[in-house]
Design a protein around this motif. Structure first.
Motif, PDB file in Angstrom:
ATOM      1  N   ILE A   1       5.046 -32.959 -29.680  1.00 30.31           N
ATOM      2  CA  ILE A   1       4.072 -32.288 -30.526  1.00 30.31           C
ATOM      3  C   ILE A   1       4.842 -31.720 -31.709  1.00 30.31           C
ATOM      4  O   ILE A   1       5.666 -30.813 -31.537  1.00 30.31           O
TER       5      ILE A   1
ATOM      6  N   VAL B   1       8.190 -29.573 -28.444  1.00 30.00           N
ATOM      7  CA  VAL B   1       7.313 -28.995 -29.461  1.00 30.00           C
ATOM      8  C   VAL B   1       8.202 -28.509 -30.590  1.00 30.00           C
ATOM      9  O   VAL B   1       9.119 -27.701 -30.361  1.00 30.00           O
TER      10      VAL B   1
ATOM     11  N   ILE C   1      -0.823 -24.092 -27.564  1.00 27.95           N
ATOM     12  CA  ILE C   1      -0.363 -25.199 -26.714  1.00 27.95           C
ATOM     13  C   ILE C   1      -0.250 -24.655 -25.299  1.00 27.95           C
ATOM     14  O   ILE C   1       0.449 -23.662 -25.072  1.00 27.95           O
TER      15      ILE C   1
ATOM     16  N   ALA D   1      -3.741 -27.859 -27.847  1.00 29.77           N
ATOM     17  CA  ALA D   1      -3.255 -29.071 -27.180  1.00 29.77           C
ATOM     18  C   ALA D   1      -2.846 -28.711 -25.763  1.00 29.77           C
ATOM     19  O   ALA D   1      -2.057 -27.776 -25.563  1.00 29.77           O
TER      20      ALA D   1
END
Length: 470
Positions: A277, A311, A289, A267
């Motif tokens: 996330i 996150v 990420i 991502a």
């Protein structure tokens, strides 16, 4: 859309755009106190409760029939009805690019696989996109939304980009991904794109596509707001898997990303604001990420940071890094909060990584990680590297400051804490607290730091408080 403005050269600017280096740095006594306000702004999109089954529009889920036109027809019908849900039932559905519109949800049901064609001409005509931090016109991403509000991709099915050494990945100039000397590769076009960006060639004139071999990304909302990606398994993208650009209010939840090709990041929010996330699984050939904000001159032209990114509760297996800031971070990155992560693979190189150089420049500040476990690791546990790729050969000095890692437990790796900066721009205010790094080959590699604080940090059985010797 009201939050988008166009520059005179045709590039986008978003309402929160500004020069981060001109803003004063401020933070509360506990930076994590900002998280509830960020979460309050991140809300799922509102999609009308209307279903449009793909098979009603002539699609056949046999893995052979091309369903591209059926997807287009279903999306057009839903859009004409002011929105709804495109339902992909169980089956194997072959398609070219899917272009979502406002108020549309793509729902991939259990037992359904959307399998994307691998013939590049299917992804023409070209669309405006961003490729390694530089805007251009190129092949369409496999799933694309442009200047949309309220878009979603949901369900428990699978999105398969069919990247492999026999298809997209061989465009990378590496034999291990299928490239052979004398066959097409992306390297010349990549260099050309970067030159065009540095010379401020208008985006309209940066036309690549056929014959240039720049791989498309898989999912790309571009200048969108109110985005949800939830539940799906995403596999084998040609390049980056989830790449949100110049967008805001983004939720990526309970997603599984698996792909071991070149630059198959999990991502990559780029120049995005208010991103969550959570509860995701990443097993990738590059960063799990990677938070970005544009590259070099083109990044300065657009000048939009990524900020307010949370996150949490994710699992990272293979990848170059679990949480990575950069390297395309010219617009800046700030206010990143990562917690409750599990990292476990010798093929995962780093837990937290910040990478830039004096060509990228950029300001990185307020990066926080806590309450996470690294069961195994191959490289540096925490790394700040201002010598990435071109090194210190540019004119745009980066600034990195206010990095806090708390309660991170790790096993293995080459270096516990690696901070490599410039004398004129040291890494500032790094706090490592209540951490344990076991089994590293070297505790520290420090070059130009300012206000490095260790508190209750144990590395290979030795506890550190204060600032270690370089």
């Amino acid at each position: 859309m009201h939050y988008i403005a166009k520059t005179a050269r045709g590039g986008p600017s978003v309402s929160w755009s500004s020069s981060m280096q001109q803003q004063p740095s401020s933070s509360p006594s506990d930076p994590w106190d900002q998280v509830p306000a960020i979460l309050a702004r991140i809300q799922p999109p509102t999609i009308p409760a209307r279903d449009f089954r793909l098979d009603v529009f002539g699609a056949v889920g046999d893995g052979v029939k091309d369903c591209t036109e059926a997807f287009r027809a279903a999306i057009a019908a839903a859009s004409e009805a002011d929105g709804g849900r495109i339902v992909v039932p169980a089956g194997d559905w072959l398609t070219g690019p899917i272009h979502l519109r406002s108020n549309i949800e793509l729902h991939v049901a259990e037992g359904a696989t959307v399998r994307f064609r691998t013939d590049a001409e299917a992804y023409l005509p070209m669309v405006l996109t961003r490729w390694e931090g530089v805007e251009l016109y190129n092949y369409s991403p496999l799933i694309y939304a442009f200047e949309c509000e309220n878009v979603a991709i949901t369900g428990s099915g699978t999105l398969d980009g069919q990247g492999s050494n026999d298809t997209w990945w061989k465009w990378r100039d590496k034999v291990k991904f299928g490239w052979q000397p004398g066959t097409p590769q992306q390297k010349p076009a990549r260099l050309m794109l970067f030159i065009l960006g540095e010379h401020d060639v208008p985006v309209e004139a940066r036309r690549f596509g056929e014959g240039y071999w720049l791989r498309p990304n898989m999912i790309q909302p571009y200048r969108c707001r109110n985005i949800l990606i939830e539940g799906v398994t995403i596999r084998n993208s040609p390049m980056w898997h989830i790449h949100c650009v110049l967008s805001q209010n983004i939720t990526i939840r309970k997603v599984t990303v698996i792909g071991h090709g070149p630059e198959t990041d999990g991502a990559n929010p780029e120049s995005c604001r208010d991103v969550l996330i959570e509860d995701c699984y990443f097993d990738t050939g590059d960063d799990c990420i990677a938070i970005k904000s544009g590259r070099n001159g083109d990044g300065r032209r657009i000048n939009v940071p990524s900020e307010n990114i949370i996150v949490r509760n994710c699992v990272m297996r293979d990848g170059h890094g679990a949480i990575v800031i950069g390297s395309e971070l010219t617009g800046g990155v700030r206010n990143v909060f990562a917690e409750n992560l599990e990292m476990d693979s010798r093929n995962l190189d780093r837990a937290l990584r910040i990478k830039t150089n004096s060509h990228r420049g950029g300001l990185v500040e307020n990066i926080h990680m806590r309450n996470s476990v690294v069961k195994s690791l191959g490289g540096e546990v925490v790394q700040v590297n201002l010598d990435y790729e071109e090194g210190d050969t540019g004119k745009f000095t980066p600034i990195v400051r206010h990095i806090h890692v708390d309660n991170l437990v790790s096993q293995g790796g080459k270096i516990g804490l690696q901070l490599k900066a410039y004398e004129r721009s040291p890494v500032q205010d790094v706090r490592i607290t209540n951490c344990r790094f076991d089994g590293v080959e070297q505790p520290f590699e420090l070059r130009h730091t300012q206000d490095l604080h260790l508190a209750n940090v144990t590395i290979n059985g030795i506890t550190y408080n204060g600032e270690p010797e370089a």
